[in-house]
Scaffold this motif. Structure first.
Motif, mmCIF file in Angstrom:
data_model
loop_
_atom_site.group_PDB
_atom_site.id
_atom_site.type_symbol
_atom_site.label_atom_id
_atom_site.label_comp_id
_atom_site.label_asym_id
_atom_site.label_seq_id
_atom_site.Cartn_x
_atom_site.Cartn_y
_atom_site.Cartn_z
ATOM 1 N N GLY A 268 -51.967 -51.839 -2.688
ATOM 2 C CA GLY A 268 -50.584 -52.352 -1.887
ATOM 3 C C GLY A 268 -49.880 -51.250 -1.231
ATOM 4 O O GLY A 268 -49.701 -50.208 -2.011
ATOM 5 N N GLY A 269 -49.175 -51.467 -0.276
ATOM 6 C CA GLY A 269 -48.448 -50.556 0.422
ATOM 7 C C GLY A 269 -47.084 -50.234 -0.615
ATOM 8 O O GLY A 269 -46.760 -48.809 -0.592
ATOM 9 N N GLY A 270 -46.595 -50.957 -1.619
ATOM 10 C CA GLY A 270 -45.447 -50.453 -2.147
ATOM 11 C C GLY A 270 -45.717 -49.766 -3.149
ATOM 12 O O GLY A 270 -44.932 -48.442 -3.383
ATOM 13 N N GLN A 271 -46.860 -49.548 -3.872
ATOM 14 C CA GLN A 271 -47.448 -48.536 -4.636
ATOM 15 C C GLN A 271 -47.323 -47.072 -4.040
ATOM 16 O O GLN A 271 -46.987 -46.131 -4.525
ATOM 17 N N SER A 272 -48.037 -47.274 -2.779
ATOM 18 C CA SER A 272 -48.266 -45.924 -2.020
ATOM 19 C C SER A 272 -46.917 -45.213 -1.477
ATOM 20 O O SER A 272 -47.090 -44.056 -1.337
ATOM 21 N N ARG A 273 -45.985 -46.155 -1.772
ATOM 22 C CA ARG A 273 -44.522 -45.444 -1.215
ATOM 23 C C ARG A 273 -43.888 -44.827 -2.181
ATOM 24 O O ARG A 273 -42.543 -44.178 -2.085
ATOM 25 N N ILE A 274 -43.989 -44.934 -3.447
ATOM 26 C CA ILE A 274 -43.535 -44.542 -4.485
ATOM 27 C C ILE A 274 -43.211 -43.186 -4.496
ATOM 28 O O ILE A 274 -42.183 -42.526 -4.667
ATOM 29 N N ALA A 275 -44.468 -42.287 -4.417
ATOM 30 C CA ALA A 275 -44.109 -40.666 -3.896
ATOM 31 C C ALA A 275 -43.069 -40.411 -3.138
ATOM 32 O O ALA A 275 -42.356 -39.428 -2.913
ATOM 33 N N ALA A 276 -43.300 -41.315 -1.725
ATOM 34 C CA ALA A 276 -42.355 -40.724 -0.653
ATOM 35 C C ALA A 276 -40.875 -41.068 -1.050
ATOM 36 O O ALA A 276 -39.970 -40.301 -0.772
ATOM 37 N N ILE A 277 -40.589 -42.084 -1.868
ATOM 38 C CA ILE A 277 -39.197 -42.440 -2.476
ATOM 39 C C ILE A 277 -38.930 -41.168 -3.308
ATOM 40 O O ILE A 277 -37.762 -40.679 -3.298
ATOM 41 N N PHE A 278 -39.774 -40.874 -4.179
ATOM 42 C CA PHE A 278 -39.444 -39.713 -5.114
ATOM 43 C C PHE A 278 -39.007 -38.425 -4.159
ATOM 44 O O PHE A 278 -38.326 -37.559 -4.467
ATOM 45 N N GLY A 279 -39.887 -38.153 -3.045
ATOM 46 C CA GLY A 279 -39.602 -36.994 -2.100
ATOM 47 C C GLY A 279 -38.492 -36.994 -1.618
ATOM 48 O O GLY A 279 -37.713 -36.143 -1.371
ATOM 49 N N VAL A 280 -37.902 -38.231 -1.310
ATOM 50 C CA VAL A 280 -36.561 -38.404 -0.580
ATOM 51 C C VAL A 280 -35.314 -38.165 -1.641
ATOM 52 O O VAL A 280 -34.263 -37.192 -1.388
ATOM 53 N N VAL A 281 -35.614 -38.715 -2.839
ATOM 54 C CA VAL A 281 -34.359 -38.691 -3.735
ATOM 55 C C VAL A 281 -34.463 -37.001 -4.588
ATOM 56 O O VAL A 281 -33.385 -36.494 -4.545
ATOM 57 N N GLY A 282 -35.595 -36.407 -4.494
ATOM 58 C CA GLY A 282 -35.566 -34.950 -5.115
ATOM 59 C C GLY A 282 -34.937 -34.109 -4.075
ATOM 60 O O GLY A 282 -34.412 -32.815 -4.665
ATOM 61 N N ILE A 283 -34.471 -34.305 -2.957
ATOM 62 C CA ILE A 283 -33.710 -33.319 -1.814
ATOM 63 C C ILE A 283 -32.400 -33.312 -2.316
ATOM 64 O O ILE A 283 -31.751 -32.250 -2.257
ATOM 65 N N VAL A 284 -31.842 -33.942 -3.370
ATOM 66 C CA VAL A 284 -30.759 -33.890 -4.050
ATOM 67 C C VAL A 284 -30.569 -32.404 -4.637
ATOM 68 O O VAL A 284 -29.341 -31.882 -4.700
ATOM 69 N N ASN A 285 -31.561 -31.940 -4.995
ATOM 70 C CA ASN A 285 -31.498 -30.760 -5.905
ATOM 71 C C ASN A 285 -31.150 -29.322 -4.899
ATOM 72 O O ASN A 285 -30.863 -28.146 -5.362
#
Length: 243
Positions: free
Chosen positions: A152-169
């Protein structure tokens, strides 16, 4: 960017560009390091140990730039469904982690004679270490989600969400020397073009940073090409097993 969304069109550009970036980057790095090490005088307080700047600073810049690239690619994947975005983000992750690690190692080598210790838990060093662990977490997460992409597409987007959130650092790394008391020196070069580094050190540093950037780009292109080739092989195997 969307002009190169087609993998075939992208590969036509990436294949000839890769060796130019690779060998151009190697030549610039070797020339800049030789220029900086041989022609610059010892620093008044730190002596010759300061010359590690020609490797340490580009590693730090590119370690941070790598995650910026992951975040941009992740946004492209989440919003515009760019077909190459996930390949780009995954291709950036490993060299980004390597450059972040080299930043930490060269920083420790520089810190030993400068501070009398290999490591201090100040804001800049700690947040850079966090960035390295974020890279490792992203690599693991991206590998796992790519294995389950067919579910499913939702699972494949988990890494992308993490990539966006990680920019806070990244702003924490950038402003840590201003927000907290730290042994790490303050910002020496700003995006406004101001610098507190002597020109004797600044010019070879900029050439070195450019060379390492070309190397980084070459590694990313090679990994993207390998990823696309693997995807093509897997798709062909699926068609063969379905027949």
């Amino acid at each position: 960017m969307h002009a190169y969304a087609n993998p075939t069109r992208f590969l036509k550009l990436a294949k000839p560009l890769t060796p130019w970036l690779l060998f151009g980057g190697i030549a610039m790095v070797l020339a800049a390091c030789a220029w900086g090490i041989l022609s610059t005088p010892p620093e008044r307080l730190q002596g010759d140990s300061v010359k590690i700047i020609f490797v340490h600073v580009p590693m730090a810049w590119l370690g941070m730039a790598g995650w910026t690239g992951i975040a941009i690619a992740s946004i492209s994947e989440l919003i515009w469904r760019h077909p190459l975005a996930s390949h780009a983000a995954r291709a950036i992750a490993v060299p980004g982690a390597l450059f972040a690690l080299l930043c930490l190692v060269t920083g420790s080598l520089w810190g030993r004679p400068a501070w009398g210790t290999w490591w201090v838990w100040d804001g800049r060093l700690t947040s850079m270490l966090v960035l390295f662990f974020l890279y490792l977490a992203y690599i693991v997460l991206a590998n796992e989600t790519s294995k389950g992409a067919g579910q499913g597409g939702g699972q494949s987007r988990i890494a992308a969400i993490f990539g966006v959130v990680g920019i806070v650092n990244l702003p924490i790394i950038r402003f840590s020397v201003e927000w907290w008391e730290t042994q790490h020196q303050g910002t020496s070069i700003s995006i406004m073009g101001k610098s507190t580094i002597d020109a004797l050190y600044l010019w070879p540093l900029l050439v070195s940073a450019t060379g390492f950037s070309l190397l980084f780009g070459a590694i990313v292109l090679m990994r993207m090409r390998a990823s696309l080739a693997q995807t093509k092989v897997e798709a062909r195997l699926k068609r063969m097993t379905a027949e």
